[in-house]
Design an enzyme around this catalytic site. Sequence first.
Site, PDB file in Angstrom:
ATOM      1  N   THR C  89       0.791  -1.235   0.000  1.00  0.00           N
ATOM      2  CA  THR C  89       0.000   0.000   0.000  1.00  0.00           C
ATOM      3  C   THR C  89       0.822   1.283   0.000  1.00  0.00           C
ATOM      4  O   THR C  89       0.412   2.243  -0.654  1.00  0.00           O
ATOM      5  CB  THR C  89      -1.024   0.002   1.164  1.00  0.00           C
ATOM      6  OG1 THR C  89      -0.346  -0.219   2.400  1.00  0.00           O
ATOM      7  CG2 THR C  89      -2.055  -1.106   0.967  1.00  0.00           C
ATOM      8  N   ARG C 114      -5.037  -4.811 -15.617  1.00  0.00           N
ATOM      9  CA  ARG C 114      -6.310  -4.101 -15.456  1.00  0.00           C
ATOM     10  C   ARG C 114      -6.302  -3.005 -14.414  1.00  0.00           C
ATOM     11  O   ARG C 114      -7.164  -2.151 -14.404  1.00  0.00           O
ATOM     12  CB  ARG C 114      -7.406  -5.128 -15.099  1.00  0.00           C
ATOM     13  CG  ARG C 114      -7.782  -6.003 -16.258  1.00  0.00           C
ATOM     14  CD  ARG C 114      -8.457  -7.257 -15.752  1.00  0.00           C
ATOM     15  NE  ARG C 114      -7.523  -8.051 -14.954  1.00  0.00           N
ATOM     16  CZ  ARG C 114      -7.820  -9.232 -14.408  1.00  0.00           C
ATOM     17  NH1 ARG C 114      -9.030  -9.729 -14.545  1.00  0.00           N
ATOM     18  NH2 ARG C 114      -6.915  -9.898 -13.720  1.00  0.00           N
ATOM     19  N   ARG C 199     -12.345   0.862 -39.767  1.00  0.00           N
ATOM     20  CA  ARG C 199     -11.151   0.514 -38.990  1.00  0.00           C
ATOM     21  C   ARG C 199     -10.891  -0.993 -38.946  1.00  0.00           C
ATOM     22  O   ARG C 199      -9.792  -1.432 -38.642  1.00  0.00           O
ATOM     23  CB  ARG C 199     -11.281   1.030 -37.552  1.00  0.00           C
ATOM     24  CG  ARG C 199     -12.467   0.418 -36.814  1.00  0.00           C
ATOM     25  CD  ARG C 199     -12.499   0.794 -35.350  1.00  0.00           C
ATOM     26  NE  ARG C 199     -13.788   0.472 -34.755  1.00  0.00           N
ATOM     27  CZ  ARG C 199     -14.021   0.473 -33.454  1.00  0.00           C
ATOM     28  NH1 ARG C 199     -13.063   0.783 -32.609  1.00  0.00           N
ATOM     29  NH2 ARG C 199     -15.212   0.180 -32.988  1.00  0.00           N
ATOM     30  N   ARG C 226       7.002  -7.306 -17.735  1.00  0.00           N
ATOM     31  CA  ARG C 226       7.223  -6.866 -19.112  1.00  0.00           C
ATOM     32  C   ARG C 226       8.654  -6.434 -19.405  1.00  0.00           C
ATOM     33  O   ARG C 226       9.025  -6.353 -20.581  1.00  0.00           O
ATOM     34  CB  ARG C 226       6.236  -5.750 -19.462  1.00  0.00           C
ATOM     35  CG  ARG C 226       4.769  -6.152 -19.303  1.00  0.00           C
ATOM     36  CD  ARG C 226       4.421  -7.415 -20.104  1.00  0.00           C
ATOM     37  NE  ARG C 226       3.025  -7.795 -19.925  1.00  0.00           N
ATOM     38  CZ  ARG C 226       2.468  -8.835 -20.528  1.00  0.00           C
ATOM     39  NH1 ARG C 226       3.163  -9.625 -21.340  1.00  0.00           N
ATOM     40  NH2 ARG C 226       1.192  -9.131 -20.314  1.00  0.00           N
TER      41      ARG C 226
END
Lengths: 304, 304, 304, 304
Positions: C89, C114, C199, C226
């Site tokens: 936190t 997300r 598109r 990543r």
Amino acid sequence: MSLTPEQLAEIDAQRATTTPTLRATSAGMEGRLYTAHPVLDHGLVRVIDYMGDDAAICQAARVSYGKGTKAVSDDRGLIRYLMRHWHSTPFEMCEVKFHVKLPVFVARQWIRHRTANVNEYSARYSILDREFYIPAPDQLAAQSVVNNQGRGQVLEGAEAARVLDLLREDAMRAYDHYEDMLTPDEDAGKLGLARELARMNLPANIYTQWYWKIDLHNLFHFLRLRADVHAQYEIRVYAQTMCDIVKDWVPQAYEAFEDYRLGAVSVSSKAKEVLKRRLAGEAVTQETSGMSKGEWREFVEEWG
Amino acid sequence: MSLTPEQLAEIDAQRATTTPTLRATSAGMEGRLYTAHPVLDHGLVRVIDYMGDDAAICQAARVSYGKGTKAVSDDRGLIRYLMRHWHSTPFEMCEVKFHVKLPVFVARQWIRHRTANVNEYSARYSILDREFYIPAPDQLAAQSVVNNQGRGQVLEGAEAARVLDLLREDAMRAYDHYEDMLTPDEDAGKLGLARELARMNLPANIYTQWYWKIDLHNLFHFLRLRADVHAQYEIRVYAQTMCDIVKDWVPQAYEAFEDYRLGAVSVSSKAKEVLKRRLAGEAVTQETSGMSKGEWREFVEEWG
Amino acid sequence: MSLTPEQLAEIDAQRATTTPTLRATSAGMEGRLYTAHPVLDHGLVRVIDYMGDDAAICQAARVSYGKGTKAVSDDRGLIRYLMRHWHSTPFEMCEVKFHVKLPVFVARQWIRHRTANVNEYSARYSILDREFYIPAPDQLAAQSVVNNQGRGQVLEGAEAARVLDLLREDAMRAYDHYEDMLTPDEDAGKLGLARELARMNLPANIYTQWYWKIDLHNLFHFLRLRADVHAQYEIRVYAQTMCDIVKDWVPQAYEAFEDYRLGAVSVSSKAKEVLKRRLAGEAVTQETSGMSKGEWREFVEEWG
Amino acid sequence: MSLTPEQLAEIDAQRATTTPTLRATSAGMEGRLYTAHPVLDHGLVRVIDYMGDDAAICQAARVSYGKGTKAVSDDRGLIRYLMRHWHSTPFEMCEVKFHVKLPVFVARQWIRHRTANVNEYSARYSILDREFYIPAPDQLAAQSVVNNQGRGQVLEGAEAARVLDLLREDAMRAYDHYEDMLTPDEDAGKLGLARELARMNLPANIYTQWYWKIDLHNLFHFLRLRADVHAQYEIRVYAQTMCDIVKDWVPQAYEAFEDYRLGAVSVSSKAKEVLKRRLAGEAVTQETSGMSKGEWREFVEEWG
């Protein structure tokens, strides 16, 4: 745990009738459903519903049309691979819903895990029961002298007795006054305080209850932190009860969780360097390790 | 939708065997399970699993030991009350898992709803199928002249024919080249491009698939936005298919959703003032309404 | 990266004027603000805004009234402690907002994280630019023969040339047709296809852009996955650029992240057992390790 | 609110020095930063940091390279459009961090909003202060006779006096015993109970504190529910204080929020039908409305 005869009858009724379903079913979990697993002096954990099983994890990982499973042994290997390589989304495809009764101070720690759905018994709307957590004598511990947020040795004799007396008496008195404030008395012109206000008098060891629903990935994260030896005892016993349940529900996923998370250890880049030097035969000390004293102490606890 | 015989056989196998369960079961949803509901030209929606039913919403709202239901009519009233007063947590206690096949440009809109679990077919790991969305002639619409992100009249004749030709030919050529780049040819010393790179040649109307799992509260939020008339047609048809499914799953909750969300309208404080003046017999114009021209136009569309 | 003179002028204007603020400020981040950091052939990363610095992490951890910092060295120790013990936190108390331009197939991987806020350039509302990612020759890799979702050796000669030609030509043709379908021609009775439909003809290597906002804890999670060597090259270069930026923003937190996350390794309970046996002088083989062949191979890669 | 001289000095120090920044700055919010806004008898709200302003909302909505603003009036129209059409992501691009001191029973309601970052003062690690919420006489309300979770008339005379006495005395006694249990006494062989246990004796009106960080979209959602007249008074006063602060921070967004959310009303499909019949001159009764008695009562409260 003290369930009323009505509550026990409701649980029995839930366990009495099966319905045929086309869904994935876990035999181990069917055996657990609805039953109240006691925790602490008045707490409990009950499984209310579940979705998915070990095969469902693999089915989602393969985005398959059918069951997604070839052989049970293939599934085990895939599940271990997914866990080892931090693929979280297949584990999110299983879901479980618990009914938990727990002291408020435990609930306040628990709720910090935000990726879950919660429906708590409302003390604005209803009156809480007279049930308080009083620690068993072997859990009545002193403040740790080395860890600012831990416990040390167990209290004994007069000190222990006095603590238990204070906890019990304060709880009973607070509940007496809660009831008193709440209760109207028309003859005496007494209206009765609103429930949303009266509840503020109740201490943090009163029991509350909630329905708590979470996916398996986030449940594993919760269990890793809360079944850990550093977690406070009063939440750890809930986590351990849930570990036993999850083991019956998804045995392959639980096995992988035990190996790669619960029993695993994270080795920092500095600690990795030290281990490699040791494996090469070098004797490393804190001074030559590049670690601080605190890190070194934790490292030695783990690796000797 | 064009399922292979193998896929159809897998679905039939899933629908062939029931297992007894102690869990809450929805008869309407059992009838839907696993079956492929066709959407667009090659898309589909399948229910893979579900948790809970109408009674489970009430059970959670009451944090009860048993089924939490007295009479079906009581449950209906409670569910309507919860929906009307924005109590979201009881609806979060139901969960559903879909298998969806959809064009990539639809998937890109869909994924913006973050409160869900997703496991997508990986084009790094696997080779995508040669399936592309080509709009039906009545959906081949011109850019709207009033709405920057909407459609106007339907294209006709040579223009329509040319658009369909371009979409089809570009898709086929892109896929041919995708396959060509991917495929090794030892004799020719050709290695074959990595799948994670070759996929970049594929247009946004290629179909992908995923497992998508969401709770009922967040599903209702998704459906309110995506079954709405302003949503793009190609995602709306998925939302409408899911609306039909949810209606069979939790009929009482769906009825409340239709009344209080899908068919409801939000009235701003200015619009409320205007409606009250009108109800009192006053004729209000845009000039005297306090609204901008855009707001007034939207207000008149809704209220006349 | 090819910014227009207008875009460069806008960036210069943003960097030209400072305003006094009472907020926590990071000198390293002020030096980065707004500037376009190039990634791939046309991509970029720009910092648009940030909240907090190293001291803000400590201030939140201490829930303090003031700056929460005694000495910079105290802060460093506290930050390392928090990171080592998985206190997430305090790191959530810093926030950063990026403007990113990236190929669509990279965006599709990226969005799976997300816990972030995203606002993407809308191809329903606007027309995309003619900009496509074409790999540099040294990134034109074959499918890996050992890893189903990885790359192997670099393509060469005729095969490489052909792949680049196909990617370039298909992209240009798809864009030509996109423009053609979109463009109305009153004289020819051509309406122009809706943007939300046109598109769908564009391939996944076209560039899109978004604003992406995330807290530091979740950003570290993103970067750990990543910036890892197993991540696809095309997303890894974005992660690496962001690592450099974060290092300037919160140098103490980044140092702890490098040591305890990025450079750390998770050791399973089985692997821990093997390491302890080795440290005790035992020669362990796959057969005596209790690990599968796959696990053993990964273990040996890490530990020799 | 009773800040110590040290705390006041820390706040003054934070407000004393500005630093130049290239970031978006809100003059209204700079005026609020760090200052303690009193709430209830000992509570407070302080802004610790913020990110973004009205222009930042538009900049994100346009995914622009520069400030994304042409004229202030354009921004206002765009913000109103975004709010009216439920575009949430641009509002997520602003962030704010508060320091809040609040009673535990308020904190327990508050934390149910999960889309926020929280760092709470730890009673495992530290000792809580002797500060309890005691309602002001005009807030000492009886249970509502019409609403199961609301308040009715204010208590008076002897009943009010007795409630206040009970709350005060129980709080003081509980704190005395908390301190007593905690405190070691070497001479008496008293170890002192662990802090993580002793805290269980404290009632729910004790004050806690936390750092709470949230984006503007989710803050608006929180404020809509908690600044509402049906929210419990003790949380509503915090929401109202934050409304005042947000109004200074992003005046255009706040104006749109007031019009389209806070002052708006959701009209169900049944209620819409009734309003249209009324606008057409028909006299509708509950019997002919299709609504239940409860719904009709709420409808008439809103619309007369």
